[in-house]
Design an enzyme around this catalytic site. Structure first.
Site, PDB file in Angstrom:
ATOM      1  N   GLY A  17      -5.606 -10.807  -9.435  1.00  0.00           N
ATOM      2  CA  GLY A  17      -6.245  -9.765  -8.635  1.00  0.00           C
ATOM      3  C   GLY A  17      -5.394  -8.539  -8.365  1.00  0.00           C
ATOM      4  O   GLY A  17      -5.760  -7.732  -7.493  1.00  0.00           O
ATOM      5  N   GLY A  55     -15.886 -16.720   1.784  1.00  0.00           N
ATOM      6  CA  GLY A  55     -15.269 -16.028   2.922  1.00  0.00           C
ATOM      7  C   GLY A  55     -15.435 -14.524   2.793  1.00  0.00           C
ATOM      8  O   GLY A  55     -16.320 -14.028   2.082  1.00  0.00           O
ATOM      9  N   GLY A  56     -14.560 -13.779   3.460  1.00  0.00           N
ATOM     10  CA  GLY A  56     -14.671 -12.329   3.503  1.00  0.00           C
ATOM     11  C   GLY A  56     -14.567 -11.668   2.141  1.00  0.00           C
ATOM     12  O   GLY A  56     -15.289 -10.705   1.852  1.00  0.00           O
ATOM     13  N   THR A  66     -17.262 -25.751   1.628  1.00  0.00           N
ATOM     14  CA  THR A  66     -18.254 -26.035   2.669  1.00  0.00           C
ATOM     15  C   THR A  66     -19.565 -25.385   2.240  1.00  0.00           C
ATOM     16  O   THR A  66     -19.741 -24.165   2.384  1.00  0.00           O
ATOM     17  CB  THR A  66     -17.784 -25.445   4.022  1.00  0.00           C
ATOM     18  OG1 THR A  66     -16.400 -25.768   4.204  1.00  0.00           O
ATOM     19  CG2 THR A  66     -18.605 -25.970   5.164  1.00  0.00           C
ATOM     20  N   THR A  78      -6.192  -3.972   7.019  1.00  0.00           N
ATOM     21  CA  THR A  78      -6.072  -5.260   6.336  1.00  0.00           C
ATOM     22  C   THR A  78      -6.101  -6.388   7.366  1.00  0.00           C
ATOM     23  O   THR A  78      -6.367  -6.157   8.548  1.00  0.00           O
ATOM     24  CB  THR A  78      -4.810  -5.262   5.428  1.00  0.00           C
ATOM     25  OG1 THR A  78      -4.818  -6.459   4.658  1.00  0.00           O
ATOM     26  CG2 THR A  78      -3.510  -5.171   6.220  1.00  0.00           C
ATOM     27  N   LYS A 119     -10.235  -6.285   9.589  1.00  0.00           N
ATOM     28  CA  LYS A 119     -11.353  -5.672   8.849  1.00  0.00           C
ATOM     29  C   LYS A 119     -12.680  -5.771   9.615  1.00  0.00           C
ATOM     30  O   LYS A 119     -13.486  -4.848   9.565  1.00  0.00           O
ATOM     31  CB  LYS A 119     -11.492  -6.309   7.467  1.00  0.00           C
ATOM     32  CG  LYS A 119     -10.355  -5.916   6.515  1.00  0.00           C
ATOM     33  CD  LYS A 119     -10.584  -6.472   5.125  1.00  0.00           C
ATOM     34  CE  LYS A 119      -9.400  -6.186   4.223  1.00  0.00           C
ATOM     35  NZ  LYS A 119      -9.579  -6.687   2.858  1.00  0.00           N
ATOM     36  N   SER A 121       0.805  -1.235   0.000  1.00  0.00           N
ATOM     37  CA  SER A 121       0.000   0.000   0.000  1.00  0.00           C
ATOM     38  C   SER A 121       0.832   1.276   0.000  1.00  0.00           C
ATOM     39  O   SER A 121       0.482   2.229  -0.716  1.00  0.00           O
ATOM     40  CB  SER A 121      -0.976  -0.006   1.185  1.00  0.00           C
ATOM     41  OG  SER A 121      -1.933  -1.009   0.996  1.00  0.00           O
TER      42      SER A 121
HETATM   43  P1  NDP Z   1     -11.323 -16.372   3.977  1.00  0.00           P
HETATM   44  O1  NDP Z   1     -10.403 -17.092   4.859  1.00  0.00           O
HETATM   45  O2  NDP Z   1     -12.372 -15.484   4.548  1.00  0.00           O
HETATM   46  O3  NDP Z   1     -12.105 -17.432   3.025  1.00  0.00           O
HETATM   47  C1  NDP Z   1     -11.389 -18.448   2.389  1.00  0.00           C
HETATM   48  C2  NDP Z   1     -12.275 -19.145   1.355  1.00  0.00           C
HETATM   49  O4  NDP Z   1     -11.434 -20.039   0.622  1.00  0.00           O
HETATM   50  C3  NDP Z   1     -13.393 -19.980   1.954  1.00  0.00           C
HETATM   51  O5  NDP Z   1     -14.502 -19.958   1.093  1.00  0.00           O
HETATM   52  C4  NDP Z   1     -12.772 -21.381   1.994  1.00  0.00           C
HETATM   53  O6  NDP Z   1     -13.708 -22.447   1.945  1.00  0.00           O
HETATM   54  C5  NDP Z   1     -11.976 -21.367   0.705  1.00  0.00           C
HETATM   55  N1  NDP Z   1     -10.860 -22.321   0.746  1.00  0.00           N
HETATM   56  C6  NDP Z   1      -9.744 -22.236   1.494  1.00  0.00           C
HETATM   57  N2  NDP Z   1      -8.937 -23.292   1.274  1.00  0.00           N
HETATM   58  C7  NDP Z   1      -9.574 -24.063   0.346  1.00  0.00           C
HETATM   59  C8  NDP Z   1      -9.274 -25.294  -0.289  1.00  0.00           C
HETATM   60  N3  NDP Z   1      -8.130 -25.961  -0.008  1.00  0.00           N
HETATM   61  N4  NDP Z   1     -10.141 -25.796  -1.181  1.00  0.00           N
HETATM   62  C9  NDP Z   1     -11.284 -25.127  -1.479  1.00  0.00           C
HETATM   63  N5  NDP Z   1     -11.650 -23.957  -0.904  1.00  0.00           N
HETATM   64  C10 NDP Z   1     -10.796 -23.443  -0.002  1.00  0.00           C
HETATM   65  O7  NDP Z   1     -10.388 -15.551   2.950  1.00  0.00           O
HETATM   66  P2  NDP Z   1     -10.760 -14.214   2.165  1.00  0.00           P
HETATM   67  O8  NDP Z   1     -12.116 -14.362   1.625  1.00  0.00           O
HETATM   68  O9  NDP Z   1     -10.446 -13.049   3.026  1.00  0.00           O
HETATM   69  O10 NDP Z   1      -9.658 -14.167   0.995  1.00  0.00           O
HETATM   70  C11 NDP Z   1      -9.749 -15.014  -0.127  1.00  0.00           C
HETATM   71  C12 NDP Z   1      -8.692 -14.648  -1.150  1.00  0.00           C
HETATM   72  O11 NDP Z   1      -8.957 -13.380  -1.738  1.00  0.00           O
HETATM   73  C13 NDP Z   1      -7.272 -14.587  -0.583  1.00  0.00           C
HETATM   74  O12 NDP Z   1      -6.443 -15.282  -1.447  1.00  0.00           O
HETATM   75  C14 NDP Z   1      -6.931 -13.108  -0.609  1.00  0.00           C
HETATM   76  O13 NDP Z   1      -5.552 -12.891  -0.820  1.00  0.00           O
HETATM   77  C15 NDP Z   1      -7.754 -12.627  -1.801  1.00  0.00           C
HETATM   78  N6  NDP Z   1      -8.073 -11.185  -1.735  1.00  0.00           N
HETATM   79  C16 NDP Z   1      -7.565 -10.368  -2.709  1.00  0.00           C
HETATM   80  C17 NDP Z   1      -7.821  -9.018  -2.687  1.00  0.00           C
HETATM   81  C18 NDP Z   1      -7.243  -8.153  -3.754  1.00  0.00           C
HETATM   82  O14 NDP Z   1      -7.257  -6.914  -3.593  1.00  0.00           O
HETATM   83  N7  NDP Z   1      -6.777  -8.710  -4.844  1.00  0.00           N
HETATM   84  C19 NDP Z   1      -8.644  -8.395  -1.624  1.00  0.00           C
HETATM   85  C20 NDP Z   1      -9.160  -9.355  -0.661  1.00  0.00           C
HETATM   86  C21 NDP Z   1      -8.855 -10.705  -0.732  1.00  0.00           C
HETATM   87  P3  NDP Z   1     -14.378 -23.041   3.296  1.00  0.00           P
HETATM   88  O15 NDP Z   1     -15.498 -22.091   3.649  1.00  0.00           O
HETATM   89  O16 NDP Z   1     -14.841 -24.373   2.909  1.00  0.00           O
HETATM   90  O17 NDP Z   1     -13.292 -23.048   4.349  1.00  0.00           O
END
Ligand code: NDP
Length: 289
Positions: free
Chosen positions: A255, A144-145, A168, A64, A68, A17
């Site tokens: 991204g 997720g988030g 899930t 970050t 958040k 950033s």
């Molecule tokens: P969270 O931890 O909130 O959510 C993770 C998600 O990934 C869940 O849906 C989880 O599924 C799934 N997941 C994790 N491991 C696996 C796996 N082995 N197989 C299948 N599904 C899996 O993370 P965030 O939502 O905060 O972030 C997600 C991604 O987005 C990150 O890589 C982050 O870097 C990226 N991101 C990029 C941004 C950008 O500006 N480019 C901004 C914000 C995020 P389950 O529910 O089953 O656990």
């Protein structure tokens, strides 16, 4: 006069950033200081860091991982939230806003306000790529988030159909319930959910919003899953998800542009200067070579 900004996180050393916002400041012709701010991972420390920063004359803060949701709670209890932050349940941008409902003068000018620019940053990047969103059939993998934050901006951009797939399944179902309770713009009956392994068919756009890129695991992709455009929110490494769809003729993007896009929107909220994101991205890509 130098304007002061920070990004609060834990860990924070990796954050890009400061470099991104200096490019924006050069483009806007203003003088800024933008620092990485480490914070211990607890509510009291986060509140103290935010208070000290704004009491010391700070103009704006990015938030970050893992703060958040804490930033959201702080703004909910002490100030205000944008619609995108409220629906996302998370804040990535903090600023002070005058709150006319407060009788006390100091309170009036000091209300903490939280926004979430992640989702709109993604939408703006997709639009800048020339990928059509109007009436698009979209699938998001992940619940997720990051997925939560992009759904309202995508719906507001006019997509026609949305499927949320998650490892899930129950988490995808809960997400849809929560989002439709949080916003009239989100109709739970119009959003399909399924397990990631069950995601099949033809989509215009598939977005990988999982954190799988952080591990050595591979996302299960059904053989009859296809799209015209594939977007992975991860950046900075080889992404098998994008390689899979590129090999089938889809246009792809990581991204990185979303990262710049969300930062540009924060900068615009704080300074009222509009950023040419394409130009800023070119400069940042050149600088990182
Ligand atoms: P969270 O931890 O909130 O959510 C993770 C998600 O990934 C869940 O849906 C989880 O599924 C799934 N997941 C994790 N491991 C696996 C796996 N082995 N197989 C299948 N599904 C899996 O993370 P965030 O939502 O905060 O972030 C997600 C991604 O987005 C990150 O890589 C982050 O870097 C990226 N991101 C990029 C941004 C950008 O500006 N480019 C901004 C914000 C995020 P389950 O529910 O089953 O656990």
């Amino acid at each position: 006069m130098t304007q002061h900004f920070i990004v609060i996180g834990n860990p924070i050393a990796h954050s890009k950033s400061p470099e991104i916002h200096q490019v924006f400041a050069a483009q806007a012709g203003i003088d800024i200081s933008y620092q990485r701010q480490y914070c211990p991972d607890d509510t009291a420390s986060f509140g103290a860091v935010v208070e000290a920063f704004f009491n010391g004359g700070g103009v704006g803060a990015n938030v970050t991982v893992p703060f958040k949701q804490l930033a959201y709670a702080l703004c909910e209890s002490k100030g205000g939230l944008s619609e995108h932050a409220r629906v996302a349940g998370a804040v990535n941008t903090l600023l002070l806003k005058s709150d006319e409902s407060q009788k006390d003068h100091l309170q009036k000018i000091n209300a903490l306000y939280g926004d979430n620019t992640d989702g709109q940053g993604l939408v703006n990047h997709i639009i800048s790529l020339g990928w059509p969103l109007a009436q698009a059939r979209v699938a998001i993998i992940g619940a997720g988030g990051a997925a939560r934050g992009v759904i309202l901006p995508l719906i507001q951009a006019g997509i026609g159909q949305l499927t949320i797939a998650n490892r899930t399944l129950n988490k995808a179902e809960v997400l849809v319930e929560e989002l439709s309770a949080a916003s009239d713009a989100i109709n739970k009956h119009a959003i399909e959910t399924c397990a990631t392994t069950e995601l099949t068919g033809q989509f215009d756009l598939i977005i990988n919003a999982t954190s799988i890129g952080l591990s050595d695991d591979t996302l299960p992709i059904a053989d009859d899953l296809n799209c015209h455009y594939a977007y992975d929110m991860m950046y900075g490494r080889a992404l098998p998800f994008l390689q899979h769809f590129a090999a089938r003729g889809a246009q792809t993007s990581d991204g990185y542009g979303m990262l710049i896009g969300q930062a540009a929107l924060s900068f615009e909220r704080w300074t009222a200067h509009t950023i040419d994101v394409v130009k800023a991205t070119e400069i940042l890509k050149q600088a990182s070579k």
